[in-house]
Design a protein around this motif. Structure first.
Motif, mmCIF file in Angstrom:
data_model
loop_
_atom_site.group_PDB
_atom_site.id
_atom_site.type_symbol
_atom_site.label_atom_id
_atom_site.label_comp_id
_atom_site.label_asym_id
_atom_site.label_seq_id
_atom_site.Cartn_x
_atom_site.Cartn_y
_atom_site.Cartn_z
ATOM 1 N N TYR B 49 0.832 -1.197 0.000
ATOM 2 C CA TYR B 49 0.000 0.000 0.000
ATOM 3 C C TYR B 49 0.868 1.249 0.000
ATOM 4 C CZ TYR B 49 -4.340 -2.484 1.151
ATOM 5 O OH TYR B 49 -5.447 -3.299 1.124
ATOM 6 N N GLU B 52 -3.577 4.779 1.213
ATOM 7 C CA GLU B 52 -4.694 3.823 1.227
ATOM 8 C C GLU B 52 -4.826 3.058 -0.087
ATOM 9 O OE1 GLU B 52 -4.907 7.039 1.570
ATOM 10 O OE2 GLU B 52 -6.296 7.874 0.091
ATOM 11 N N ARG B 69 -6.847 -0.884 3.822
ATOM 12 C CA ARG B 69 -6.133 0.134 4.600
ATOM 13 C C ARG B 69 -6.934 1.416 4.417
ATOM 14 N NH1 ARG B 69 -0.079 2.794 3.944
ATOM 15 N NH2 ARG B 69 0.201 3.289 6.144
ATOM 16 N N LYS B 71 -7.960 4.188 6.026
ATOM 17 C CA LYS B 71 -7.589 5.576 6.312
ATOM 18 C C LYS B 71 -6.101 5.813 6.098
ATOM 19 C CE LYS B 71 -11.389 6.357 9.555
ATOM 20 N NZ LYS B 71 -11.768 6.788 10.923
ATOM 21 N N GLY B 72 -5.459 4.864 5.437
ATOM 22 C CA GLY B 72 -4.045 5.028 5.133
ATOM 23 C C GLY B 72 -3.131 4.870 6.329
ATOM 24 N N SER B 75 -3.988 -1.489 8.941
ATOM 25 C CA SER B 75 -4.433 -2.360 7.851
ATOM 26 C C SER B 75 -4.899 -3.696 8.405
ATOM 27 C CB SER B 75 -3.286 -2.591 6.860
ATOM 28 O OG SER B 75 -3.656 -3.489 5.839
#
Lengths: 108, 116
Positions: B49, B52, B69, B71-72, B75
């Motif tokens: 990733y 996100e 993932r 909201k960045g 995960s």
């Protein structure tokens, strides 16, 4: 697909002995990293080598990158029980491609 | 500074059951990776990733594996249904930026999955 072969697969030695682990690639490395992984933990980066022929030292560990950037070696001088673990080489482009690993056991 | 956190550390399930693994990367690391490691072998990338966005999921068996993932940050990796051959250690790693020669990935301790 790049293949990274490590040798030996297993190594069991007494404290104080020297050892060398090898990593060979089917193609040229972009850059090469060596990791050590202890039981129950994730791999931890030891060194990154980029230039053919490069030699780096980390205390009792000496890392050498082949001139053609297709092979590397890790030499440990006077091994200690704390050196026990799985040693992994990896080609690092935009993602890591790991080698087959060398499991080292150092007995007191 | 806290390292990469993974939970659970161990999971034992019966085949055909679902399972989920959670990973919280190092604060500020935009890149997150999931790896699979079979006993005595090197890790193999499942998915990467950038924030996100899944930028490399070519090795993820999408028939039974999924990841998100949202909201960045943290995960989740899911397997449904699990098979005997899924028994392995699932490692999460993070890095400050995208891959490259000087990019260092920091690994979590992994989740050891046993499928009975």
């Amino acid at each position: 697909t790049q293949l990274l072969e490590q040798s030996p697969q297993f190594l069991s030695i007494q404290e104080g002995e020297n050892l060398t682990v090898y990593c060979n690639s089917s193609s040229v490395f972009s850059s090469l990293q060596w990791y050590r992984q202890e039981p129950g933990e994730g791999p931890v980066l030891l060194v990154t080598v980029v230039t053919g022929g490069e030699v780096k030292k980390l205390k009792r560990l000496t890392f050498q990158f082949g001139d053609a950037r297709k092979d590397s070696s890790l030499h440990i001088t006077a091994a200690q029980p704390g050196d026990t673990g799985l040693y992994l080489c990896a080609d690092n482009t935009d993602k890591l491609i790991f080698g087959t690993g060398t499991r080292l056991q150092v007995f007191p | 500074e806290a390292g990469v956190v993974q939970s659970p550390r161990y999971k034992i399930i019966e085949k055909k059951q679902p399972v989920a693994f959670w990973c919280n990367p190092i604060s500020g690391h935009n890149t997150l990776y999931w790896y699979l490691q079979n006993l005595g072998q090197g890790p193999e990338l499942l998915i990467r990733y950038e924030n996100e966005e899944a930028v490399d999921d070519s090795q993820l068996p999408k028939d039974r594996f999924s990841a998100e993932r949202l909201k960045g940050v943290d995960s989740t990796l899911k397997i449904q249904p699990a098979e005997l051959g899924d028994s392995a250690v699932y490692l999460c790693a993070s890095s400050p930026g995208p891959g490259g020669p000087y990019n260092e990935q920091f690994f979590g301790p992994g989740t050891r999955l046993t499928v009975l």
